[in-house]
Design a protein around this motif. Structure first.
Motif, PDB file in Angstrom:
ATOM      1  N   VAL A  22       0.952  -1.125   0.119  1.00  0.00           N
ATOM      2  CA  VAL A  22      -0.274   0.099  -0.246  1.00  0.00           C
ATOM      3  C   VAL A  22       0.649   0.793  -0.174  1.00  0.00           C
ATOM      4  O   VAL A  22       0.562   2.725  -0.713  1.00  0.00           O
ATOM      5  N   SER A  25       1.952   1.347  -3.604  1.00  0.00           N
ATOM      6  CA  SER A  25       0.879   2.412  -4.201  1.00  0.00           C
ATOM      7  C   SER A  25       0.650   3.835  -3.965  1.00  0.00           C
ATOM      8  O   SER A  25       0.750   4.211  -4.549  1.00  0.00           O
ATOM      9  N   GLU A  46     -10.620   7.650   1.272  1.00  0.00           N
ATOM     10  CA  GLU A  46     -10.912   7.315  -0.173  1.00  0.00           C
ATOM     11  C   GLU A  46      -9.993   6.742  -0.731  1.00  0.00           C
ATOM     12  O   GLU A  46      -9.913   5.826  -1.760  1.00  0.00           O
ATOM     13  N   SER A  48      -8.546   4.464   0.882  1.00  0.00           N
ATOM     14  CA  SER A  48      -9.107   2.885   1.446  1.00  0.00           C
ATOM     15  C   SER A  48     -10.393   2.712   1.065  1.00  0.00           C
ATOM     16  O   SER A  48      -9.776   0.872   0.054  1.00  0.00           O
ATOM     17  N   SER A  49     -10.984   3.122  -0.136  1.00  0.00           N
ATOM     18  CA  SER A  49     -11.815   2.237  -1.139  1.00  0.00           C
ATOM     19  C   SER A  49     -10.839   2.434  -2.595  1.00  0.00           C
ATOM     20  O   SER A  49     -11.834   1.096  -3.383  1.00  0.00           O
ATOM     21  N   ALA A  50     -10.091   2.868  -2.624  1.00  0.00           N
ATOM     22  CA  ALA A  50      -9.813   2.846  -3.655  1.00  0.00           C
ATOM     23  C   ALA A  50      -8.450   2.302  -3.571  1.00  0.00           C
ATOM     24  O   ALA A  50      -8.520   1.128  -5.379  1.00  0.00           O
ATOM     25  N   LEU A  51      -8.054   1.475  -2.713  1.00  0.00           N
ATOM     26  CA  LEU A  51      -7.030   0.329  -3.051  1.00  0.00           C
ATOM     27  C   LEU A  51      -7.392  -0.461  -1.998  1.00  0.00           C
ATOM     28  O   LEU A  51      -7.122  -1.928  -2.310  1.00  0.00           O
ATOM     29  N   GLY A  52      -8.730  -0.896  -1.827  1.00  0.00           N
ATOM     30  CA  GLY A  52     -10.127  -1.945  -1.064  1.00  0.00           C
ATOM     31  C   GLY A  52      -8.729  -2.615  -0.203  1.00  0.00           C
ATOM     32  O   GLY A  52      -9.031  -3.909   0.717  1.00  0.00           O
ATOM     33  N   VAL A  53      -8.978  -1.571   0.613  1.00  0.00           N
ATOM     34  CA  VAL A  53      -7.675  -2.455   1.843  1.00  0.00           C
ATOM     35  C   VAL A  53      -8.799  -1.178   3.462  1.00  0.00           C
ATOM     36  O   VAL A  53      -8.908  -0.091   2.706  1.00  0.00           O
ATOM     37  N   SER A  54      -8.455  -2.223   4.030  1.00  0.00           N
ATOM     38  CA  SER A  54      -9.074  -1.135   5.865  1.00  0.00           C
ATOM     39  C   SER A  54      -7.292  -0.043   5.697  1.00  0.00           C
ATOM     40  O   SER A  54      -6.917   0.775   5.302  1.00  0.00           O
ATOM     41  N   ARG A  55      -8.785   0.922   6.367  1.00  0.00           N
ATOM     42  CA  ARG A  55      -8.256   2.315   6.858  1.00  0.00           C
ATOM     43  C   ARG A  55      -7.012   2.073   7.573  1.00  0.00           C
ATOM     44  O   ARG A  55      -6.044   2.902   7.244  1.00  0.00           O
TER      45      ARG A  55
END
Length: 235
Positions: A22, A25, A46, A48-55
């Motif tokens: 991450v 990225s 944003e 978290s949503s874009a990378l598909g991982v937790s905050r």
């Protein structure tokens, strides 16, 4: 029993952690979008949503980027890009007592390379006031060096002024970082070969060459000045 050839069947497992990936990225995101120092980056949600991982993972990755000086938090702007102080970051792990012998030796060699390599910057940027100051620094040095070894204090003052003359702030900071390592290697016995008392260019002679504004001549004189250190490395 049939033996199975796994050479082309199995792929190597990515052993980097999720936070590592991450972090990479996010850095790629910053560079691909040509974001500059002072620009804000997207919010944690944003990313978290874009990378598909937790905050939590995003927060840890951002924390790492803040630690290396790439990001900082500002009120009403969130995380913004900063220009990291590379020398300061490097300095946190530059304690010679914590470095292995091979690394210490390589840093020693690096400083020798710098001292010779910055000749063009010195002769191009030196002023008459700089030369006067150098003359004052070397006033008590012997005019020529035969069996005389320079004191560490004299070396630090003289070579520190040379780095200052380059007008390169990063070089100046780097020199201060290298000094403890250089002195440690010099005195530690890591270089097995003994010091050799012989004729080499003195500080006064180096100043004379600088005054001619001849970069190649100064490069050669500095190489001669450092001959003792090279002899201890190569024999």
């Amino acid at each position: 029993m049939k033996k199975i050839n796994t050479d082309n069947k199995l792929q190597k497992i990515d052993t980097t952690s999720l936070v590592d990936r991450v972090e990479k990225s996010i850095i790629e995101f910053l560079t691909e979008r040509n974001l500059k120092v002072g620009d804000s980056i997207p919010k944690e949600l944003e990313l978290s949503s874009a990378l598909g991982v937790s905050r939590t993972v995003i927060r840890e990755a951002l924390s790492r980027l803040r630690m290396i000086g790439l990001l900082e938090s500002k009120k009403k702007k969130g995380s913004v890009i900063t220009s990291p102080d590379l020398i300061s970051i490097l300095g946190k792990s530059m304690d010679p007592r914590l470095l292995d012998d091979e690394t210490l030796k390589e840093i020693f060699e690096m400083r020798l390379s710098l001292e010779i390599g910055m000749a063009d910057f010195i002769v191009e940027r030196v002023t008459e006031d700089d030369i006067k100051e150098l003359r004052q620094i070397v006033a008590n040095d012997p005019p020529r060096s035969f069996d005389t070894m320079f004191l560490i204090e004299e070396e630090i003052k003289f070579h520190g002024k040379l780095y200052e003359i380059t007008r390169n702030e990063t070089l100046k900071k780097f020199q201060k970082l290298l000094l403890p390592v250089f002195n440690y290697v010099h005195l530690s016995g890591l270089l097995k070969k003994p010091m050799i008392n012989k004729r080499y260019a003195s500080h006064k002679e180096l100043v004379d060459v600088i005054e001619t504004r001849d970069a190649e001549a100064f490069r050669n004189a500095m190489r001669n000045h450092l001959e003792n250190h090279f002899s201890r490395l190569f024999g």
